[in-house]
Design a protein around this motif. Structure first.
Motif, PDB file in Angstrom:
ATOM      1  N   GLY A  37       0.967  -1.226  -0.097  1.00  9.11           N
ATOM      2  CA  GLY A  37      -0.138   0.262  -0.070  1.00  9.11           C
ATOM      3  C   GLY A  37       0.705   1.331   0.049  1.00  9.11           C
ATOM      4  N   ILE A  38       0.061   2.296   0.141  1.00  8.56           N
ATOM      5  CA  ILE A  38       0.850   3.667   0.097  1.00  8.56           C
ATOM      6  C   ILE A  38       0.812   4.113   1.643  1.00  8.56           C
ATOM      7  N   MET A  39       1.971   4.380   2.039  1.00  9.41           N
ATOM      8  CA  MET A  39       2.296   4.839   3.391  1.00  9.41           C
ATOM      9  C   MET A  39       1.750   6.179   3.629  1.00  9.41           C
ATOM     10  N   PHE A  40       1.032   6.662   4.698  1.00  5.82           N
ATOM     11  CA  PHE A  40       0.570   7.819   4.875  1.00  5.82           C
ATOM     12  C   PHE A  40       1.588   8.613   5.889  1.00  5.82           C
ATOM     13  N   GLY A  41       1.913   9.875   5.428  1.00 11.41           N
ATOM     14  CA  GLY A  41       2.888  10.414   6.250  1.00 11.41           C
ATOM     15  C   GLY A  41       2.496  11.993   6.703  1.00 11.41           C
ATOM     16  N   HIS A  42       3.081  12.439   7.490  1.00 16.48           N
ATOM     17  CA  HIS A  42       2.648  13.794   8.428  1.00 16.48           C
ATOM     18  C   HIS A  42       3.831  14.312   8.653  1.00 16.48           C
ATOM     19  N   GLN A  43       4.025  15.778   8.462  1.00 21.08           N
ATOM     20  CA  GLN A  43       5.144  16.572   8.826  1.00 21.08           C
ATOM     21  C   GLN A  43       5.024  16.944  10.323  1.00 21.08           C
ATOM     22  N   ASP A  44       5.991  16.829  11.233  1.00 23.20           N
ATOM     23  CA  ASP A  44       6.063  17.120  12.677  1.00 23.20           C
ATOM     24  C   ASP A  44       5.311  16.415  13.361  1.00 23.20           C
ATOM     25  N   ASP A  45       4.536  15.405  12.954  1.00 23.99           N
ATOM     26  CA  ASP A  45       3.477  14.914  13.497  1.00 23.99           C
ATOM     27  C   ASP A  45       3.822  14.608  14.957  1.00 23.99           C
ATOM     28  N   LEU A  46       4.781  14.119  15.730  1.00 21.59           N
ATOM     29  CA  LEU A  46       4.890  13.856  17.006  1.00 21.59           C
ATOM     30  C   LEU A  46       5.262  15.332  17.640  1.00 21.59           C
ATOM     31  N   ALA A  47       5.502  16.390  17.047  1.00 20.26           N
ATOM     32  CA  ALA A  47       6.294  17.281  17.886  1.00 20.26           C
ATOM     33  C   ALA A  47       5.118  18.390  18.399  1.00 20.26           C
ATOM     34  N   TYR A  48       4.210  18.608  17.700  1.00 20.09           N
ATOM     35  CA  TYR A  48       3.043  19.488  17.963  1.00 20.09           C
ATOM     36  C   TYR A  48       1.844  19.476  17.291  1.00 20.09           C
ATOM     37  N   GLY A  49       0.551  19.894  17.700  1.00 17.45           N
ATOM     38  CA  GLY A  49      -0.409  19.913  16.705  1.00 17.45           C
ATOM     39  C   GLY A  49      -1.346  21.065  17.275  1.00 17.45           C
ATOM     40  N   VAL A  50      -2.674  20.571  16.702  1.00 17.87           N
ATOM     41  CA  VAL A  50      -3.666  21.741  17.018  1.00 17.87           C
ATOM     42  C   VAL A  50      -4.044  21.835  18.639  1.00 17.87           C
ATOM     43  N   LYS A  51      -3.657  22.986  18.899  1.00 16.40           N
ATOM     44  CA  LYS A  51      -3.722  23.297  20.590  1.00 16.40           C
ATOM     45  C   LYS A  51      -2.945  22.364  21.584  1.00 16.40           C
ATOM     46  N   TRP A  52      -1.671  21.809  21.061  1.00 15.20           N
ATOM     47  CA  TRP A  52      -0.862  21.126  21.863  1.00 15.20           C
ATOM     48  C   TRP A  52       0.653  21.330  21.206  1.00 15.20           C
ATOM     49  N   TYR A  53       1.796  21.150  22.208  1.00 17.50           N
ATOM     50  CA  TYR A  53       2.944  21.184  21.752  1.00 17.50           C
ATOM     51  C   TYR A  53       3.817  20.604  22.617  1.00 17.50           C
ATOM     52  N   MET A  54       4.669  19.717  22.217  1.00 22.43           N
ATOM     53  CA  MET A  54       5.871  18.699  22.772  1.00 22.43           C
ATOM     54  C   MET A  54       4.843  17.905  23.881  1.00 22.43           C
ATOM     55  N   GLN A  55       4.090  17.395  23.526  1.00 23.85           N
ATOM     56  CA  GLN A  55       3.263  16.484  24.561  1.00 23.85           C
ATOM     57  C   GLN A  55       3.695  15.019  24.376  1.00 23.85           C
ATOM     58  N   GLU A  56       4.010  14.127  25.472  1.00 19.90           N
ATOM     59  CA  GLU A  56       4.311  13.060  25.228  1.00 19.90           C
ATOM     60  C   GLU A  56       3.497  12.218  24.503  1.00 19.90           C
ATOM     61  N   GLY A  57       3.708  11.565  23.567  1.00 18.87           N
ATOM     62  CA  GLY A  57       2.733  10.495  22.619  1.00 18.87           C
ATOM     63  C   GLY A  57       1.675  11.268  21.910  1.00 18.87           C
ATOM     64  N   GLY A  58       2.245  12.507  22.062  1.00 15.56           N
ATOM     65  CA  GLY A  58       1.046  13.460  21.132  1.00 15.56           C
ATOM     66  C   GLY A  58       0.953  13.070  19.629  1.00 15.56           C
ATOM     67  N   SER A  59      -0.170  13.282  18.902  1.00 15.55           N
ATOM     68  CA  SER A  59      -0.041  12.991  17.499  1.00 15.55           C
ATOM     69  C   SER A  59      -1.573  13.424  17.028  1.00 15.55           C
ATOM     70  N   ASP A  60      -1.984  14.425  16.312  1.00 20.48           N
ATOM     71  CA  ASP A  60      -3.213  14.418  15.728  1.00 20.48           C
ATOM     72  C   ASP A  60      -3.895  13.357  15.050  1.00 20.48           C
ATOM     73  N   VAL A  61      -2.893  12.684  14.220  1.00 18.17           N
ATOM     74  CA  VAL A  61      -3.208  11.707  13.480  1.00 18.17           C
ATOM     75  C   VAL A  61      -3.509  10.365  14.440  1.00 18.17           C
ATOM     76  N   LYS A  62      -2.935  10.271  15.254  1.00 12.35           N
ATOM     77  CA  LYS A  62      -3.337   9.297  16.382  1.00 12.35           C
ATOM     78  C   LYS A  62      -4.449   9.547  16.980  1.00 12.35           C
ATOM     79  N   GLU A  63      -4.658  10.625  17.481  1.00 13.85           N
ATOM     80  CA  GLU A  63      -5.714  10.915  18.186  1.00 13.85           C
ATOM     81  C   GLU A  63      -7.096  10.711  17.539  1.00 13.85           C
ATOM     82  N   VAL A  64      -7.004  10.933  16.044  1.00 11.58           N
ATOM     83  CA  VAL A  64      -8.332  10.641  15.105  1.00 11.58           C
ATOM     84  C   VAL A  64      -8.418   9.247  14.735  1.00 11.58           C
ATOM     85  N   THR A  65      -7.340   8.952  14.386  1.00 11.45           N
ATOM     86  CA  THR A  65      -7.519   7.275  13.723  1.00 11.45           C
ATOM     87  C   THR A  65      -7.149   6.255  14.642  1.00 11.45           C
TER      88      THR A  65
END
Length: 358
Positions: A37-65
């Protein structure tokens, strides 16, 4: 000892010394993964996201999927300082690249290069490329920048000492006019020389053997010949790609993107190269069905020509610190959240847990 025994011993010694480089291992893995298949990628996914920054285990993609992306994008602009140009600490970036590798994730690294005199990537007021090439007045200073890149690449080792391979994507979007290495700010020959020198210096002088090299123009091409205008040569490129955001914002833009990605797929097929949609996305995700109705059909169309390696969407800026609508994947509660889940659940799209190496 018999002649046969000596021959067998010599062969055994030779085999014990022959090793496959981390970069070559990654290439083999990527080629096998295209069949899944085609790998899905995201820039800076683990570093910050909507309304969060440098949060252990953080990932907007993981939060949704419920899963991390299969591919992680990083940028080493501002290397030599504590943080990169987007505020990501380099020591944390190093940690996340290693951790994601340990769960079979792949990392790709771009470089929004700060010139030796401190000029950032977007300052196009004076020519720089000819000054940093061999013989230029800033060549030695440029080598010092490359030394920092080499040191960072070599620092990517697991606690067990295993070298982590990455995809390095230098001098991207060269056919646009917004970077000092872009169109109108250096000649095509100067650009090719810069690309080749960068790769040769890192690999041959500094001994970096854990990176594949990606070539990624921006959207400004409409034919195979135009795409290859600045191409440095097959021996310098492992991954073909292109970046496109703008075309999704114009009328019938999906048809334009589809045509260009098909061009890249055809070149990859002709050259037997890995290829990817190296940067894309719809800023603010204003169309609730964009992922399944626009992006997915485009990916599948190119995939029919040659199996694609990955697609990478750009970053989700922290609302509390930056723009209010600068994000490219949905966050929890966003109107396109369910559509994004449907997109990643399509059999052709891979998230991190689906990246399994045979």
């Amino acid at each position: 000892m018999s002649i046969i025994a000596l021959a067998l011993l010599a062969t055994a010694c030779k085999d014990s010394k022959s090793t496959t480089s981390p970069a070559e291992l990654l290439k083999q893995r990527l080629e096998r993964l295209t069949q899944k298949g085609i790998m899905f990628g995201h820039q800076d996914d683990l570093a910050y996201g909507v309304k969060w920054y440098m949060q252990e285990g953080g990932s907007d993609v993981k939060e949704v999927t419920g899963d991390y992306p299969a591919l992680y994008g990083w940028d080493i602009g501002n290397i030599g300082n504590e943080k990169n140009l987007d505020g990501v600490p380099f020591d944390k970036m190093q940690q996340w690249i290693i951790e994601s590798h340990q769960r079979n994730g792949i990392s790709t690294i771009s470089w929004h290069v700060f010139a030796p005199d401190g000029t950032d990537s977007w300052n196009t007021q004076k020519p720089i490329v000819n000054e940093i090439l061999p013989g230029g007045i800033q060549h030695d200073a440029f080598n010092e920048k490359l030394d920092l890149v080499a040191d960072f690449m070599k620092s990517l080792r697991t606690p067990q000492g295993v070298q982590v391979p990455v995809i390095f994507r230098p001098w991207h979007e060269m056919n646009g006019q917004w970077f000092w290495w872009g169109s109108g700010h250096c000649t095509v020959d100067e650009y090719k020389s810069l690309f080749k020198y960068t790769v040769d210096y890192l690999k041959d002088v500094k001994g970096v053997d854990n990176m594949l090299i990606a070539f990624s123009p921006d959207r400004s091409f409409n034919s195979i010949a135009e795409y290859l205008t600045c191409y440095p040569g097959d021996e310098y490129v492992d991954v073909l790609g292109f970046d496109d955001y703008h075309d999704f914002k114009v009328e019938n833009g999906h048809e334009i993107v589809d045509k260009k990605l098909n061009i890249v797929a055809q070149i990859a097929k002709d050259k037997n190269k890995i290829y990817a949609f190296t940067e894309t996305g719809y800023d603010g995700v204003k169309d609730a069905k964009w992922f399944t109705d626009t992006l997915l059909p485009i990916l599948k169309s190119a995939n029919e020509i040659k199996k694609m390696s990955y697609v990478m969407l750009w970053r989700n800026a922290n609302f509390d610190k930056e723009q209010k609508d600068h994000y490219f994947t949905p966050y929890s509660g966003h109107p396109s959240e369910s559509n994004f889940r449907k997109f990643v659940n399509d059999p052709v799209i891979l998230l991190n847990s689906q990246v399994v190496f045979d």
